[in-house]
Design a protein around this motif. Structure first.
Motif, PDB file in Angstrom:
ATOM      1  N   LEU A 129      33.498  50.857  39.787  1.00  0.00           N
ATOM      2  CA  LEU A 129      33.116  51.459  38.522  1.00  0.00           C
ATOM      3  C   LEU A 129      34.316  50.882  37.507  1.00  0.00           C
ATOM      4  O   LEU A 129      33.980  50.601  36.554  1.00  0.00           O
ATOM      5  N   ARG A 176      33.212  59.940  26.195  1.00  0.00           N
ATOM      6  CA  ARG A 176      32.836  58.732  27.446  1.00  0.00           C
ATOM      7  C   ARG A 176      33.074  59.421  28.486  1.00  0.00           C
ATOM      8  O   ARG A 176      32.090  59.548  29.399  1.00  0.00           O
ATOM      9  N   ASP A 221      20.663  55.811  34.606  1.00  0.00           N
ATOM     10  CA  ASP A 221      22.065  55.263  34.223  1.00  0.00           C
ATOM     11  C   ASP A 221      22.116  53.908  34.230  1.00  0.00           C
ATOM     12  O   ASP A 221      23.018  53.011  34.612  1.00  0.00           O
ATOM     13  N   GLU A 257      32.635  60.960  39.400  1.00  0.00           N
ATOM     14  CA  GLU A 257      31.771  59.966  39.734  1.00  0.00           C
ATOM     15  C   GLU A 257      32.182  58.999  41.201  1.00  0.00           C
ATOM     16  O   GLU A 257      31.417  58.521  42.008  1.00  0.00           O
ATOM     17  N   GLN A 274      23.924  48.980  27.249  1.00  0.00           N
ATOM     18  CA  GLN A 274      23.915  48.142  28.587  1.00  0.00           C
ATOM     19  C   GLN A 274      22.639  47.665  28.946  1.00  0.00           C
ATOM     20  O   GLN A 274      22.683  47.063  29.950  1.00  0.00           O
ATOM     21  N   HIS A 291      22.604  54.095  29.450  1.00  0.00           N
ATOM     22  CA  HIS A 291      23.334  53.745  28.397  1.00  0.00           C
ATOM     23  C   HIS A 291      22.629  52.616  27.691  1.00  0.00           C
ATOM     24  O   HIS A 291      22.550  51.702  28.137  1.00  0.00           O
TER      25      HIS A 291
HETATM   26  N1  GUN Z   1      32.124  56.270  33.191  1.00  0.00           N
HETATM   27  C1  GUN Z   1      32.605  56.028  31.906  1.00  0.00           C
HETATM   28  N2  GUN Z   1      31.574  55.251  31.369  1.00  0.00           N
HETATM   29  C2  GUN Z   1      30.615  54.955  32.102  1.00  0.00           C
HETATM   30  C3  GUN Z   1      29.330  54.044  32.042  1.00  0.00           C
HETATM   31  O1  GUN Z   1      29.176  53.329  31.364  1.00  0.00           O
HETATM   32  N3  GUN Z   1      28.854  54.146  33.112  1.00  0.00           N
HETATM   33  C4  GUN Z   1      29.179  54.959  34.574  1.00  0.00           C
HETATM   34  N4  GUN Z   1      28.148  54.835  35.467  1.00  0.00           N
HETATM   35  N5  GUN Z   1      30.069  55.632  34.544  1.00  0.00           N
HETATM   36  C5  GUN Z   1      30.925  55.685  33.428  1.00  0.00           C
END
Ligand code: GUN
Ligand code: FE
Length: 420
Positions: free
Chosen positions: A83, A195, A312, A225, A71, A68
């Motif tokens: 998260l 996203r 990431d 995730e 970030q 990203h």
């Molecule tokens: N899930 C949605 N947005 C993000 C992000 O910016 N980073 C991560 N690791 N998971 C996400």
């Protein structure tokens, strides 16, 4: 025809777990396209200038398939939340700053430089929802020599009202405006980027699926995730048995799709990825930092899924892919120990393959320094470290490098780092 000849200790990963080393070898490219690796220089190249790097390692450069860009300024901070809280507390306010394109330019120029100087020449990258800053990002990557895909992020629900948000209409019209402006880039191309399911209405998901099909565009997003995220997706889409179906039902699920994380993907979800040819992007640092878990990467490889690696940032705290390889191997060993030592952990050659050849496959390259691939390579010096056999030097360079070890980098045939 322009011929590039690089001389050194050439290391290539032609298959998962396999490393070929050619000492005093020649890596040759014609007009930026690899012609081969040779132990003696073929007669037909006798007149070509040779860049002799002594016995320095000549390695494939990296492909970072999930990071990203907006970030980057918060890299190394905000590691105290899981998260969803992390997104709301740190990430969305950070990304909101990219409404300012001057700010974006200064940050993205530095990001591009750090990527190249660390040997990352191909990326699949999330921008923010801002169209103009996304175009600035693409410009800065292209100028620095980074190749690959960049996505303007779509997020028309559950964002940060008044800080970082777009309406459904804006999400659609800005995506179209962005795509109209991407045509001039040669090495950096657009990728559709919902996203993640909680961020996008059905209308935007359907629009993106339609666009992917009509314009033959790749897609990147996040999948399975984190526990709270998965629960949320279940509540938002009661019609879907599993998370992946929320992408599949809108046409966002095929062999040009990247899904980051997949920490909690069970056998059924993994089979859906394998059958569709979806690529899993494993992000080991991030998975620990924002308390997601340890992805079953070895199982995925055994089952025949496509797996690549992502830094990431800034969920992940390492932009450098050498570090991401070691994190992936460590994560795999933790999984091995906790799973009763049933499934083997990732080896160094396997970790290396995932960070290089496996990622490059998403861009249509063959594994290793295969003839026909665009030249993506780096020269790595280790002459300040104790001498040892080439195979050990290869293993060591992943875990330990001397200062300014990356001496030169080629991206899509062009020398983009090091003395000309
Ligand atoms: N899930 C949605 N947005 C993000 C992000 O910016 N980073 C991560 N690791 N998971 C996400
Ligand atoms: Fe991510």
């Amino acid at each position: 025809m322009a011929v590039t000849v690089l001389k050194g200790t050439i290391v290539s990963a032609p298959a998962l777990g396999q490393v070929d080393i050619t000492e005093n070898g020649y890596l040759v490219a014609e007009d930026g396209v690899i012609a081969g690796v040779f132990s003696a220089l073929p007669e037909r190249y006798a007149a070509a200038p040779v860049e002799d790097f002594g016995d320095a390692l000549i390695l494939q450069s990296f492909a970072d398939l999930h990071l990203h860009a907006p970030q980057y300024p918060m890299l190394g901070t905000g590691m105290d939340l899981p998260l969803l809280d992390w997104l709301n507390t740190y990430t969305f306010p950070m990304e909101a700053r990219f409404a300012d394109t001057d700010y974006a330019r200064s940050i993205y120029r530095e990001l591009a430089r750090e990527l190249i100087s660390g040997g990352t020449t191909r990326v699949c990258m999330f921008s923010s929802l801002h169209t103009d800053a996304t175009l600035v990002l693409m410009e800065e990557l292209e100028k620095a020599g980074v190749t690959g895909y960049v996505g303007k992020v779509n997020m028309d629900r559950n964002a940060a009202p008044g800080v970082l948000e777009e309406t459904t209409e804006e999400s659609i019209s800005e995506t179209l405006r962005w795509l109209e402006s991407c045509g001039d880039f040669k090495y950096v191309k657009p990728i559709l980027t919902p996203r993640f399911t909680p961020s996008c209405t059905d209308e935007v998901m359907a629009f993106l699926g339609d666009l992917a099909a009509k314009r033959n565009l790749p897609v990147q997003s996040h999948l399975s995730e984190n526990d709270k995220e998965i629960e949320w997706v279940r509540a938002l889409h009661p019609d879907c048995t599993q998370y992946w179906e929320t992408y599949a039902k809108f046409g966002l699920w095929n062999d040009r799709t990247l899904m980051a994380h997949c920490v909690w993907s069970d056998a059924r979800e993994r089979a859906a990825m394998r059958d569709a040819g979806v690529t899993v992007v494993h992000c080991a640092d991030s998975n620990v930092n924002v308390c997601s878990g340890t992805a079953p990467i070895r199982t995925m490889l055994n089952e025949g899924l496509n797996v690549a690696l992502g830094s990431d940032i800034a969920g992940g705290d390492h932009l450098n892919l050498f570090d991401v390889v070691t994190s992936s191997i460590r994560a795999s060993k933790i999984r091995y120990m906790e799973d009763g030592k049933q499934t083997p952990f990732l080896t160094v050659p396997e970790g290396w393959y995932l960070a290089t050849s496996a990622g490059a496959a998403f861009f249509g390259e063959q594994p290793g320094f295969a003839p026909g691939n665009p030249l993506h390579a780096m020269v790595l010096a280790d002459d300040a470290l104790p001498p040892m056999p080439a195979a050990d030097r290869f293993e060591r360079c992943i875990y330990r490098r001397q200062k300014d070890a990356v001496r030169a980098v080629w991206s899509a045939g062009r020398k983009v780092w090091g003395t000309k």
